[in-house]
Design an enzyme around this catalytic site. Structure first.
Site, short mmCIF file in Angstrom:
data_model
loop_
_atom_site.label_atom_id
_atom_site.label_comp_id
_atom_site.label_asym_id
_atom_site.label_seq_id
_atom_site.Cartn_x
_atom_site.Cartn_y
_atom_site.Cartn_z
CB ALA A 1 -0.91 0.00 1.22
CB THR A 2 1.34 4.17 -1.72
OG1 THR A 2 0.14 4.61 -2.34
CG2 THR A 2 2.02 3.11 -2.55
CB SER B 1 -2.56 9.14 -1.94
OG SER B 1 -3.19 7.90 -2.12
CG HIS C 1 -3.43 12.97 1.31
ND1 HIS C 1 -2.16 12.58 1.64
CD2 HIS C 1 -4.19 11.84 1.37
CE1 HIS C 1 -2.15 11.28 1.90
NE2 HIS C 1 -3.37 10.82 1.74
CB SER D 1 -0.35 5.79 6.35
OG SER D 1 -0.94 7.04 6.02
CG ASP E 1 -6.99 -0.29 5.37
OD1 ASP E 1 -6.70 0.72 4.70
OD2 ASP E 1 -6.71 -1.45 5.00
CG HIS E 2 -9.08 -4.83 3.35
ND1 HIS E 2 -8.63 -3.72 2.67
CD2 HIS E 2 -8.46 -5.89 2.79
CE1 HIS E 2 -7.79 -4.10 1.72
NE2 HIS E 2 -7.66 -5.41 1.77
N GLY F 1 -14.73 -1.86 4.54
CA GLY F 1 -15.06 -0.46 4.31
C GLY F 1 -16.32 -0.24 3.50
#
Length: 293
Positions: free
Chosen positions: A103-104, A106, A111, A135, A178-179, A213
């Site tokens: 994951a990142t 963004s 944002h 995050s 988040d999953h 989600g």
């Protein structure tokens, strides 16, 4: 000599991040150059708002007219992006940054777009749902804004009670969901790196949880604003149902890996929903999460 080597190493890492992002930049630039591009949004300097510090990055987002609202800038300056990425050396580059678990975090300009689109609903006392919280970065910024002060000590200071939605606790609440359980644990650890953000978590103003989600958080509904950081093939009915009358949702909509639209959904007082497509984007689906927007 050592300082110079570290600086060179940081620049090399930054260059790698930018090169990795460049292909996506070309795609996104092509998509957002559509007739539906929103008036008042500047995308010309997207991917360019870098800084050597967190404050400088935010200042450049303001200079390039991507970020416009001083209160949002204050909240972003109070939330050091370096606490939320895997490699602090590239935290202030205007590009997606790895956070682990494929994951990142963004790009800062993305944002900023999300925050500006939701700004009228990020009032002290509001309740916010952040789907695909990743995050934890954007959830913290939301929490600072709805707790009554950009620096976000979590005591309601600075809000003066203005804008508090009836039926909400004085400081409101942000739910980040988040999953990926490990990513949620990491996000909680990230928040605890900052004393003022840690207070938001401890007070319950900010809550980070593991869950589906697309099903939202019915026990906490309704929400003044819902932010979704992953693409949905179709707008999830559960999230629309959990949006308060008068509320707003920002969500990328479209098939995975193909052209999608960043959509804004406004729910009217009578419960009807109006959709407006703001710009073209490319995201993956929630359960193949790569961007956390």
């Amino acid at each position: 000599m050592l300082a110079a080597w570290r600086r060179l190493s940081s620049l090399n890492k930054a260059a790698t991040v930018l090169l990795a992002a460049s292909a996506g930049s070309l795609v996104i630039s092509r998509l957002i150059a559509s007739p539906k591009h929103p008036v008042g949004f500047s995308t010309k300097m997207s991917w360019q708002s870098h800084g050597s510090t967190n404050a400088e990055m935010v200042d450049n987002l303001m200079v390039y007219n991507i970020l416009k609202t001083p209160a949002i800038a204050t909240a972003m300056k109070a939330t050091d992006r370096a606490h939320f990425v895997a490699d602090p050396d590239v935290a202030y580059i205007d590009a997606p940054t790895p956070i682990g678990y494929n994951a990142t975090c963004s790009a800062p300009h993305m944002h900023s777009y999300a925050l500006e689109l939701l700004k009228d609903h990020l009032k002290p006392g509001a309740k916010i749902l952040d789907v695909g919280s990743g995050s934890g970065y954007l959830s913290v910024v939301f929490a600072r804004l709805i707790s009554g002060g950009g620096s976000g000590d979590g005591d309601g200071g600075g809000g003066g009670g203005s804008g508090v939605t009836k039926g909400h606790p004085p400081n409101g609440r942000v739910i980040g969901i988040d999953h990926i359980p490990e990513l949620v644990e990491t996000s909680i650890s990230n928040v605890k790196k900052d004393s003022s953000a840690k207070k938001l978590l401890k007070s319950g103003i900010l809550k980070l949880v593991t869950g589906d989600g697309w099903e939202g958080m019915p026990s906490e509904a309704p929400f003044d604003a819902i932010h979704v950081g992953a693409a949905a093939a179709n707008i999830p009915t559960a999230l629309v149902d959990q949006l308060k009358n008068g509320g707003r949702m920002v969500i990328p909509v479209g098939p995975e890996g193909m052209e999608q639209k960043l959509a804004v959904l406004d729910k009217n007082a009578d419960g009807s929903v109006v959709r407006k497509d703001i710009m073209g984007v490319v995201y993956v689906s929630l359960f193949a999460l790569f961007f956390d927007f």
